[in-house]
Scaffold this motif. Structure first.
Motif, PDB file in Angstrom:
ATOM      1  N   SER A  48      41.108 -20.244  80.974  1.00 19.89           N
ATOM      2  CA  SER A  48      41.219 -19.037  81.793  1.00 19.89           C
ATOM      3  C   SER A  48      41.737 -19.371  83.182  1.00 19.89           C
ATOM      4  O   SER A  48      41.623 -20.507  83.654  1.00 19.89           O
ATOM      5  N   PHE A  49      42.320 -18.357  83.812  1.00 20.02           N
ATOM      6  CA  PHE A  49      42.671 -18.398  85.222  1.00 20.02           C
ATOM      7  C   PHE A  49      41.799 -17.360  85.914  1.00 20.02           C
ATOM      8  O   PHE A  49      41.446 -16.332  85.328  1.00 20.02           O
ATOM      9  N   LEU A  50      41.458 -17.613  87.160  1.00 21.35           N
ATOM     10  CA  LEU A  50      40.668 -16.641  87.902  1.00 21.35           C
ATOM     11  C   LEU A  50      41.524 -15.403  88.150  1.00 21.35           C
ATOM     12  O   LEU A  50      42.689 -15.505  88.522  1.00 21.35           O
ATOM     13  N   ALA A  51      40.967 -14.230  87.929  1.00 16.27           N
ATOM     14  CA  ALA A  51      41.725 -12.981  87.981  1.00 16.27           C
ATOM     15  C   ALA A  51      42.326 -12.722  89.360  1.00 16.27           C
ATOM     16  O   ALA A  51      43.484 -12.330  89.466  1.00 16.27           O
ATOM     17  N   ARG A  52      41.585 -12.976  90.413  1.00 12.70           N
ATOM     18  CA  ARG A  52      42.088 -12.651  91.744  1.00 12.70           C
ATOM     19  C   ARG A  52      43.045 -13.709  92.289  1.00 12.70           C
ATOM     20  O   ARG A  52      43.713 -13.496  93.273  1.00 12.70           O
ATOM     21  N   ASN A  53      43.056 -14.866  91.633  1.00  8.81           N
ATOM     22  CA  ASN A  53      43.848 -15.970  92.163  1.00  8.81           C
ATOM     23  C   ASN A  53      44.346 -16.807  90.986  1.00  8.81           C
ATOM     24  O   ASN A  53      43.601 -17.560  90.418  1.00  8.81           O
ATOM     25  N   ALA A  54      45.622 -16.687  90.666  1.00  7.85           N
ATOM     26  CA  ALA A  54      46.161 -17.408  89.515  1.00  7.85           C
ATOM     27  C   ALA A  54      46.426 -18.873  89.834  1.00  7.85           C
ATOM     28  O   ALA A  54      47.028 -19.578  89.032  1.00  7.85           O
ATOM     29  N   ASN A  55      45.954 -19.346  90.982  1.00  9.77           N
ATOM     30  CA  ASN A  55      46.160 -20.749  91.355  1.00  9.77           C
ATOM     31  C   ASN A  55      45.011 -21.652  90.929  1.00  9.77           C
ATOM     32  O   ASN A  55      45.002 -22.826  91.250  1.00  9.77           O
ATOM     33  N   SER A  56      44.025 -21.105  90.231  1.00  9.47           N
ATOM     34  CA  SER A  56      42.910 -21.924  89.761  1.00  9.47           C
ATOM     35  C   SER A  56      42.347 -21.319  88.481  1.00  9.47           C
ATOM     36  O   SER A  56      42.620 -20.172  88.154  1.00  9.47           O
ATOM     37  N   GLY A  57      41.580 -22.129  87.776  1.00 11.14           N
ATOM     38  CA  GLY A  57      41.016 -21.657  86.519  1.00 11.14           C
ATOM     39  C   GLY A  57      40.042 -22.660  85.952  1.00 11.14           C
ATOM     40  O   GLY A  57      39.489 -23.491  86.670  1.00 11.14           O
TER      41      GLY A  57
END
Length: 129
Positions: free
Chosen positions: A25-34
């Motif tokens: 998964s990627f974090l919804a608010r920030n596609a720069n981390s997961g």
């Protein structure tokens, strides 16, 4: 206050081991981390997109190899992430040898007679049995 000047991200992190897993998964608010789910069944590991060393875009479902790192606060994260790695070699299974020598009794299969016990008394069977 904060980090000492001249120290970049990750300077205080401690290397634990290299692992493989899959981006889940990627974090919804920030596609720069997961998060990455390790192949060994442990808890998901946080990652930052800047830690990917290969060229290319990471997407959910990609296989990755990464270094498991521990921060000073005790939390773990993935570092030095490689996309689509070759599989790691299997860990060899170490089998323990029998610690008791045969002279001390050892396993039954190594005892004289192959471990077969007889329940016959001297003089043979009792009448009626």
């Amino acid at each position: 206050k904060g980090r000492p000047k001249g120290k970049g991200k990750g300077f205080d992190d401690k290397f634990l081991r290299t692992e493989q897993g899959k981006i889940v998964s990627f974090l919804a608010r920030n596609a720069n981390s997961g998060f990455i789910t390790p192949d060994n069944g442990q808890a998901d590991v946080f990652f930052d997109i800047s830690d990917i060393v290969d060229q290319g875009n990471a997407v959910v479902g990609d296989r990755v190899e990464y270094d498991l790192m521990e921060r000073r606060n005790g939390k773990c994260h993935a570092g030095r992430i490689k996309l689509n790695p070759p599989p790691l070699p299997p860990t060899p299974v170490v089998r323990k040898s029998n610690p008791r020598p045969v002279e001390d009794g050892g396993p039954r299969s190594l005892r004289p007679g192959g471990g077969v016990k007889t329940s016959l008394r001297p003089g043979g069977l009792r009448p009626g049995t």
